[in-house]
Design a protein around this motif. Structure first.
Motif, PDB file in Angstrom:
ATOM      1  N   ASP A  13       0.848  -1.186   0.000  1.00  0.00           N
ATOM      2  CA  ASP A  13       0.000   0.000   0.000  1.00  0.00           C
ATOM      3  C   ASP A  13       0.887   1.240   0.000  1.00  0.00           C
ATOM      4  O   ASP A  13       1.766   1.385   0.847  1.00  0.00           O
ATOM      5  N   ILE A  14       0.660   2.131  -0.959  1.00  0.00           N
ATOM      6  CA  ILE A  14       1.445   3.367  -1.054  1.00  0.00           C
ATOM      7  C   ILE A  14       0.496   4.555  -0.915  1.00  0.00           C
ATOM      8  O   ILE A  14       0.027   5.118  -1.904  1.00  0.00           O
ATOM      9  N   PRO A  15       0.193   4.951   0.300  1.00  0.00           N
ATOM     10  CA  PRO A  15      -0.639   6.159   0.460  1.00  0.00           C
ATOM     11  C   PRO A  15       0.145   7.401   0.064  1.00  0.00           C
ATOM     12  O   PRO A  15       1.344   7.484   0.277  1.00  0.00           O
ATOM     13  N   ASN A  16      -0.534   8.329  -0.534  1.00  0.00           N
ATOM     14  CA  ASN A  16       0.103   9.569  -0.983  1.00  0.00           C
ATOM     15  C   ASN A  16      -0.721  10.726  -0.441  1.00  0.00           C
ATOM     16  O   ASN A  16      -1.851  10.955  -0.882  1.00  0.00           O
ATOM     17  N   LYS A  17      -0.174  11.440   0.530  1.00  0.00           N
ATOM     18  CA  LYS A  17      -0.891  12.548   1.140  1.00  0.00           C
ATOM     19  C   LYS A  17      -0.042  13.811   1.051  1.00  0.00           C
ATOM     20  O   LYS A  17       1.137  13.788   1.362  1.00  0.00           O
ATOM     21  N   GLU A  18      -0.685  14.888   0.642  1.00  0.00           N
ATOM     22  CA  GLU A  18       0.036  16.147   0.473  1.00  0.00           C
ATOM     23  C   GLU A  18      -0.888  17.314   0.796  1.00  0.00           C
ATOM     24  O   GLU A  18      -2.056  17.326   0.395  1.00  0.00           O
ATOM     25  N   THR A  19      -0.356  18.275   1.525  1.00  0.00           N
ATOM     26  CA  THR A  19      -1.074  19.504   1.842  1.00  0.00           C
ATOM     27  C   THR A  19      -0.178  20.692   1.529  1.00  0.00           C
ATOM     28  O   THR A  19       1.003  20.687   1.897  1.00  0.00           O
ATOM     29  N   ARG A  20      -0.714  21.688   0.851  1.00  0.00           N
ATOM     30  CA  ARG A  20       0.040  22.906   0.562  1.00  0.00           C
ATOM     31  C   ARG A  20      -0.860  24.122   0.765  1.00  0.00           C
ATOM     32  O   ARG A  20      -2.021  24.124   0.334  1.00  0.00           O
ATOM     33  N   LEU A  21      -0.312  25.141   1.416  1.00  0.00           N
ATOM     34  CA  LEU A  21      -0.995  26.404   1.651  1.00  0.00           C
ATOM     35  C   LEU A  21      -0.129  27.541   1.116  1.00  0.00           C
ATOM     36  O   LEU A  21       1.094  27.479   1.212  1.00  0.00           O
ATOM     37  N   ASP A  22      -0.785  28.577   0.579  1.00  0.00           N
ATOM     38  CA  ASP A  22      -0.046  29.706   0.006  1.00  0.00           C
ATOM     39  C   ASP A  22      -0.809  30.989   0.284  1.00  0.00           C
ATOM     40  O   ASP A  22      -1.952  31.152  -0.141  1.00  0.00           O
ATOM     41  N   LEU A  23      -0.172  31.889   1.012  1.00  0.00           N
ATOM     42  CA  LEU A  23      -0.733  33.216   1.270  1.00  0.00           C
ATOM     43  C   LEU A  23       0.126  34.247   0.544  1.00  0.00           C
ATOM     44  O   LEU A  23       1.335  34.306   0.750  1.00  0.00           O
ATOM     45  N   ARG A  24      -0.499  35.046  -0.328  1.00  0.00           N
ATOM     46  CA  ARG A  24       0.229  36.049  -1.088  1.00  0.00           C
ATOM     47  C   ARG A  24      -0.372  37.431  -0.838  1.00  0.00           C
ATOM     48  O   ARG A  24      -1.576  37.580  -0.706  1.00  0.00           O
ATOM     49  N   SER A  25       0.509  38.396  -0.788  1.00  0.00           N
ATOM     50  CA  SER A  25       0.073  39.784  -0.730  1.00  0.00           C
ATOM     51  C   SER A  25       0.667  40.489  -1.934  1.00  0.00           C
ATOM     52  O   SER A  25       1.863  40.426  -2.171  1.00  0.00           O
ATOM     53  N   VAL A  26      -0.167  41.184  -2.692  1.00  0.00           N
ATOM     54  CA  VAL A  26       0.225  41.711  -3.990  1.00  0.00           C
ATOM     55  C   VAL A  26       0.069  43.226  -4.011  1.00  0.00           C
ATOM     56  O   VAL A  26      -1.002  43.739  -3.705  1.00  0.00           O
ATOM     57  N   TYR A  27       1.151  43.887  -4.390  1.00  0.00           N
ATOM     58  CA  TYR A  27       1.065  45.342  -4.498  1.00  0.00           C
ATOM     59  C   TYR A  27       1.752  45.789  -5.784  1.00  0.00           C
ATOM     60  O   TYR A  27       2.834  45.327  -6.101  1.00  0.00           O
ATOM     61  N   SER A  28       1.119  46.705  -6.506  1.00  0.00           N
ATOM     62  CA  SER A  28       1.649  47.179  -7.775  1.00  0.00           C
ATOM     63  C   SER A  28       1.599  48.692  -7.809  1.00  0.00           C
ATOM     64  O   SER A  28       0.575  49.284  -7.451  1.00  0.00           O
ATOM     65  N   ALA A  29       2.703  49.311  -8.214  1.00  0.00           N
ATOM     66  CA  ALA A  29       2.787  50.768  -8.285  1.00  0.00           C
ATOM     67  C   ALA A  29       3.219  51.180  -9.688  1.00  0.00           C
ATOM     68  O   ALA A  29       3.401  50.353 -10.574  1.00  0.00           O
ATOM     69  N   GLN A  30       3.418  52.486  -9.878  1.00  0.00           N
ATOM     70  CA  GLN A  30       3.746  53.007 -11.196  1.00  0.00           C
ATOM     71  C   GLN A  30       5.053  52.444 -11.712  1.00  0.00           C
ATOM     72  O   GLN A  30       5.154  52.030 -12.875  1.00  0.00           O
ATOM     73  N   ASP A  31       6.080  52.396 -10.861  1.00  0.00           N
ATOM     74  CA  ASP A  31       7.412  52.020 -11.328  1.00  0.00           C
ATOM     75  C   ASP A  31       7.927  50.714 -10.741  1.00  0.00           C
ATOM     76  O   ASP A  31       9.058  50.329 -11.020  1.00  0.00           O
ATOM     77  N   TRP A  32       7.138  50.052  -9.919  1.00  0.00           N
ATOM     78  CA  TRP A  32       7.632  48.812  -9.326  1.00  0.00           C
ATOM     79  C   TRP A  32       6.477  47.890  -8.959  1.00  0.00           C
ATOM     80  O   TRP A  32       5.319  48.307  -8.880  1.00  0.00           O
ATOM     81  N   MET A  33       6.824  46.644  -8.742  1.00  0.00           N
ATOM     82  CA  MET A  33       5.859  45.685  -8.216  1.00  0.00           C
ATOM     83  C   MET A  33       6.602  44.714  -7.306  1.00  0.00           C
ATOM     84  O   MET A  33       7.821  44.563  -7.380  1.00  0.00           O
ATOM     85  N   ASN A  34       5.855  44.063  -6.429  1.00  0.00           N
ATOM     86  CA  ASN A  34       6.454  43.152  -5.459  1.00  0.00           C
ATOM     87  C   ASN A  34       5.507  41.999  -5.168  1.00  0.00           C
ATOM     88  O   ASN A  34       4.298  42.192  -5.079  1.00  0.00           O
ATOM     89  N   ASP A  35       6.053  40.817  -5.056  1.00  0.00           N
ATOM     90  CA  ASP A  35       5.258  39.617  -4.788  1.00  0.00           C
ATOM     91  C   ASP A  35       5.824  38.925  -3.556  1.00  0.00           C
ATOM     92  O   ASP A  35       7.012  38.582  -3.528  1.00  0.00           O
ATOM     93  N   ALA A  36       4.999  38.721  -2.538  1.00  0.00           N
ATOM     94  CA  ALA A  36       5.451  38.037  -1.330  1.00  0.00           C
ATOM     95  C   ALA A  36       4.574  36.831  -1.057  1.00  0.00           C
ATOM     96  O   ALA A  36       3.349  36.912  -1.178  1.00  0.00           O
ATOM     97  N   HIS A  37       5.197  35.708  -0.713  1.00  0.00           N
ATOM     98  CA  HIS A  37       4.486  34.474  -0.380  1.00  0.00           C
ATOM     99  C   HIS A  37       4.894  34.003   1.005  1.00  0.00           C
ATOM    100  O   HIS A  37       6.072  34.065   1.379  1.00  0.00           O
ATOM    101  N   ILE A  38       3.944  33.489   1.734  1.00  0.00           N
ATOM    102  CA  ILE A  38       4.212  32.641   2.891  1.00  0.00           C
ATOM    103  C   ILE A  38       3.545  31.307   2.604  1.00  0.00           C
ATOM    104  O   ILE A  38       2.332  31.257   2.352  1.00  0.00           O
ATOM    105  N   THR A  39       4.325  30.231   2.593  1.00  0.00           N
ATOM    106  CA  THR A  39       3.793  28.929   2.185  1.00  0.00           C
ATOM    107  C   THR A  39       4.046  27.871   3.251  1.00  0.00           C
ATOM    108  O   THR A  39       4.959  27.991   4.074  1.00  0.00           O
ATOM    109  N   TYR A  40       3.227  26.839   3.189  1.00  0.00           N
ATOM    110  CA  TYR A  40       3.389  25.664   4.053  1.00  0.00           C
ATOM    111  C   TYR A  40       3.179  24.431   3.199  1.00  0.00           C
ATOM    112  O   TYR A  40       2.327  24.408   2.300  1.00  0.00           O
TER     113      TYR A  40
END
Length: 1002
Positions: free
Chosen positions: A388-415
């Motif tokens: 028996d080969i059980p396969n269990k996986e959990t993934r979480l991803d929280l992103r906060s997104v901000y975009s401006a005239q001359d720049w952008m930034n991407d931040a993730h916190i993951t589990y």
């Protein structure tokens, strides 16, 4: 010479400092790897506004002094572009695309009636192809995912349509690979987050020993495949990068419920079933639903998806070809024949998208995967022998997104949390039934045994997992005219664990021609005193990069970048070898004057360090010959570092941690000798009796596996040169691409024998020129064999990648795709790309290269989609590929002592390159499959629609044999006349299969 590490830096402190600096420098937007960027020229100072017609996402930008503008961080989708002197323009942007739209020109005319309706915008939006990237990249569209024939609902299967990619599904596991390197070397990025498997093979989590899907297909919007020369933002990879974007909810309430199915009655029989005269029960069902909509219009959206599988797959239990079935006892014969094994899976995905303002987007996504999978059934494995080969996986991803005239930034916190835990279905003993090989019996003291059948407890128990969290940030600056500068970091803290025991329960051997009740041998394992088979470590990963996309002129684009990665693995760096073992090695005279220094492998807790030299420069260019993006030359060169699978590194711990007891029982057909040869005692058929024997016969030492104290990270150097064109044919725009690609992969992990003969030599007849075979399995005094882990496996690849594509659009409802790949691949250990990590025929890896196994030299994939109207859609896929080389040792022209020399037709001791099928004599094609699909849409009252679809897989019922006679013959000849000839009933791919699908959507 011992290394000094008295000033080893604290990786946690360094990485936290880097994270703090970057976080303070920038607030938070979509990573360029998954989001799209719109750029181009407008009147200087003009304002440009883009609006996602489904979610209401809105971005604005202003043309600079030279009229250039850039709008980053756009999720793939359909947009209305307004501003400049170009009026209004509706476009579709793909995942990770950099699209060029010059708004100083008149936009294509849009019909006046209903121009503002979303349906009209979505239907009339033009796709702006990306031609000015230096990456060797191909897009897989949502239309292809939805319409092309398929069986598994694994979105990675569509990467098979990309030049240089190969997807395989043998019923036991599905894998995607690129070129001469194996599946371990890929990485898949979902919404910008890597899905790398750190512990077991397969490239990404869930690909090891599983035919399941890594992600619900209904939750994948589209994806891009980059086969080489990706930018510096991509990490933990040395072959292909697959970057996908998940779907989001929109302002409209949409959803679907689907179900598809086939059974054994809907397919042609397999070769085994033809022999048996009847089909084995088979059921293949896939089902699921998705729903998405708005909680707050233009602000808060949700998307939910579920997909399940319920499979009963036929397999065949059969004896070796050398065994006459009629000579076997009825109790054994009754176990043979066609049977089946079950597989079930459940995939869940959910996503919330909150548009806090025009500039700020916050997303949270969660995924859960659960599988039930039985393996080990088939071949010589009875149903009771299942694992028996059980396969269990959990993934979480929280992103906060901000975009401006001359720049952008991407931040993730993951589990993430993923486990690989095979265990026998039945606990207790197992039985191995054997016979002496009638065609090559061996000697009386050393008979050549053939396994006929395995029953009882399965052979594997493992507990391997990865669990932890990460933070990553990508900051992009557009403030310098003509430059897009991007920098980022990743800090990841993962707990890794590995344990294995083979076999976990006693295995009794029976000679069918002697006795079915009296064994002649028993094998079992017992923990060895002082050796801990459990290994876990807190793994820390840090990566930083910076890159610049420099628009030198309106025709020339240069991409420059560099990244640096380091991984702290305390189980390796802090490893202290047992002083008793270290003393035994230092005192063993056999290795005092040999070709390596044993001190290079003895860890003392301070003489190992992490590989900190992983600097990966990447350089690319594109040149637009005519300035209208219709003819673009592109190329690049760069280095990409991967990582070594933790399961390989853990062999230092569990290699030799269990004593494997082999007790031979003296019988007439097996007149054994030695201390482990005794008369059968019924007490040894009980756990208590075996434990008592182990206590009375303690075995010190055991096998010794050691890693080099200067272990390096595997990498690949990638070079490419190509040209993209947009040509008009039959009134339609066609996209073409031709690329020459060269990839050199080095420092891949392997293990080899450290044991040597008393004079320090490896080969028995080294003085007479022996260079292969005759490995010295000589135990270290008081222990077992010595096995050393090093860097050394290498791959070379030269490829020609050709693609021709006419996209499907609503205004031109037909599409064609042609993908051809020529691959000249080689590896310095046959089967290395197929997952082999041991080399015992040589003292160490050599410079001699062999044809890569698992990679066909020629591969052609043709796809087509056509809609004649009446809500009908037809699609097709044709795969043709040359024979795939397989591993087959050839020493027929070598003397008996095993000197390895090249011969005509195949590399001696290398790969078998050509096959002959006497049933279907096709010499040029090794694999062939033609699939068709047809779908009819029925409009129902309201916004509901019902879809009925039929897929026919392998329309012509072509047989793709995968079982060949690989025995070239004995040393010195003669050559086996049947070498390369089909000698079994196993095939790859399906027989002709009809699959029915129904779908209700709104």
């Amino acid at each position: 010479m011992k290394k000094s590490h008295s000033k080893r830096y604290n990786l946690n402190m360094l990485s936290c400092a880097l994270a703090a600096c970057l976080l303070m420098a920038a607030p938070t937007a979509f990573a360029q790897s998954t989001s799209a960027t719109l750029r181009g020229q407008v009147a200087a100072g003009s304002t440009i506004t883009v609006t996602n017609v489904e979610t209401g996402l809105r971005r604005t930008a202003q043309g600079g002094a030279t009229g250039s503008y850039t709008i980053p961080g756009l999720p793939p989708g359909t947009y209305r572009v307004e501003g400049g002197s170009g009026g209004t323009r509706d476009i579709t942007l793909a995942v990770g695309q950099v699209a060029t739209v010059n708004l100083g020109q008149a936009a294509p005319a849009i019909p006046a009636d209903g121009v503002t309706t979303l349906d009209r915008v979505v239907a009339s939006a033009e796709f702006v192809p990306e031609t000015k990237t230096s990456e060797v990249a191909t897009y897989v569209t949502a239309k292809q995912i939805e319409m092309l024939p398929q069986n598994s609902r694994n979105f990675l299967a569509f990467a098979d349509t990309v030049p240089g990619m190969l997807f395989t599904d043998n019923g036991s596991e599905s894998r995607i690979r690129s070129g001469a390197q194996g599946a371990n070397n890929i990485n898949v990025f979902i919404d910008g987050v890597g899905q790398k498997n750190y512990v077991t093979p397969g490239g990404i989590t869930g690909q090891d020993d599983s035919p399941g899907n890594p992600f619900p297909q209904s939750a994948i919007g589209e994806f891009k495949v980059i086969t080489s020369n990706y930018k510096a933002e991509y990490d933990q990879i040395s072959s292909a990068a697959i970057t996908a974007v998940t779907r989001s909810g929109s302002n409209d309430f949409k959803g679907a419920v689907f179900w598809d199915r086939y059974t054994e009655a809907w397919r042609k029989p397999t070769p085994d079933e033809e022999v048996a005269g009847s089909k084995t029960e088979e059921k293949y069902e896939q089902f699921g639903a998705w729903v998405g909509g708005a909680i707050i219009k233009d602000r808060l959206h949700y998307f939910l998806s579920y997909e399940g599988k319920d499979i009963i797959r036929p397999v065949s239990i059969e004896p070796p070809a050398q065994v006459n079935l009629a000579n076997l006892p009825e109790s054994i014969r009754s176990e043979f024949g066609a049977t089946s094994r079950p597989f079930k899976s459940d995939l869940y995905f959910g996503k919330l998208s909150f548009q806090a303002s025009d500039d700020h987007l916050i997303e949270f996504s969660a995924r859960r995967r659960e599988e039930l999978n039985l393996s080990g059934i088939g071949g010589t494995g009875a149903r009771s022998y299942a694992t028996d080969i059980p396969n269990k996986e959990t993934r979480l991803d929280l992103r906060s997104v901000y975009s401006a005239q001359d720049w952008m930034n991407d931040a993730h916190i993951t589990y993430e949390s993923a486990g690989y835990n095979p265990s026998p279905v039945e606990n207790g003993t197992s039985a191995r039934y054997v016979v002496i090989n009638p065609t090559n019996p061996g000697s009386a003291s050393n008979p050549n045994l053939l396994t006929v059948l395995n029953t009882g407890s399965g052979p594997s128990f493992q507990d391997k997992s990865q669990k932890g969290w990460a933070i990553q940030d990508d900051f992009t600056w557009f403030g310098i005219d003509g430059h897009t500068i991007k920098a980022g970091f990743k800090y990841k803290k993962i707990d890794l664990k590995a344990f294995q025991q083979f076999p976990p329960f006693p295995r009794y051997w029976y000679d069918i021609n002697e006795s079915m009740t009296l064994p002649f041998r028993v094998e079992y394992t017992s923990p060895r005193s002082g050796r801990d088979p459990f290994v876990s470590t807190g793994n820390t990963q840090v990566g930083i990069y910076i890159q610049d996309d420099w628009e030198v002129t309106d025709k020339l684009m240069v991409n420059m970048g560099i990244r640096w990665d380091v991984e702290d693995n305390p189980s390796y760096t802090d490893r202290v070898l047992d002083p008793t073992i270290a003393a035994a090695l230092r005192n063993w005279t056999n290795i005092q004057n040999t070709d390596y220094d044993i001190e290079d492998y003895i860890g003392n807790g301070s003489n190992r360090s992490n590989d900190k030299n992983n600097f990966a420069p990447r350089l690319g260019f594109s040149y637009d010959l005519t300035g209208d993006q219709r003819h673009v030359i592109f190329g690049g060169a760069g280095r990409a570092y991967d990582r070594t699978i933790f399961d390989y590194m853990a062999r230092e711990f569990y290699g030799g941690a269990f004593t494997t007891y082999t007790i031979n029982f003296r019988t007439p057909l097996h007149p054994c000798t030695g201390t482990a040869c005794i008369a059968f005692n019924p007490a040894l058929a009980t756990p208590e009796g075996l434990a008592a024997y182990a206590a009375a016969n303690p075995v010190a030492g055991g096998e010794i596996q050691l890693l080099n104290n200067d272990f390096k990270t595997p990498y690949s150097d990638q070079y490419s040169l190509g040209m993209r064109n947009r040509v008009e044919l039959w009134g339609q725009d066609w996209n073409t691409s031709v690329t020459l690609q060269h990839i050199r992969s080095r420092d891949n992990f392997y293990m080899h024998l450290g044991s040597r003969r008393p004079d320090g030599s490896f080969h028995q007849y080294e003085a007479q020129g022996q260079t292969w075979g005759g490995s010295p399995f000589i135990a270290v005094p008081g222990y077992g064999n010595l096995i050393l882990g090093d860097n050394g496996f290498a791959f070379n690849q030269n490829s020609l990648l050709l693609s021709i594509d006419k996209p499907y659009t609503d205004s031109s409802p037909w599409g064609v795709g042609i993908a051809y790949t020529y691959t000249d691949g080689e590896e310095n250990r046959p089967n290395a790309s197929e997952g082999e990590t041991y080399l015992f025929d040589y003292a160490s890896v050599r410079d001699q290269f062999y044809t890569s196994t698992g990679v066909p030299k020629h591969r052609l994939v043709l796809t087509g989609i056509y809609s004649p109207g009446w809500d009908l859609t037809f699609s097709s896929k044709l795969v043709l590929q040359a024979p795939t080389p397989i591993f087959a040792v050839n020493n027929t022209l070598s003397p008996a002592n095993g000197t390895c020399t090249p011969i005509t037709g195949a590399a001696n001791c290398g790969a078998l390159n050509s096959f002959y099928d006497p049933v279907m004599p096709v010499y040029d094609i090794g694999y062939k499959q033609f699939d068709l699909a047809a779908e009819k849409r029925f409009q129902l009252p309201g916004d509901f629609a019902f879809k009925l679809r039929a897929d026919v897989l392998n329309v012509f019922n072509w047989r793709n044999w995968n079982q060949f006679d690989t025995g070239w013959g004995p040393a010195g000849g003669p050559v086996n006349p049947n070498v390369g000839v089909v000698n079994g009933n196993n095939i790859d791919g399906p027989t002709r299969t009809f699959k029915l699908s129904v779908r209700l959507e709104w």
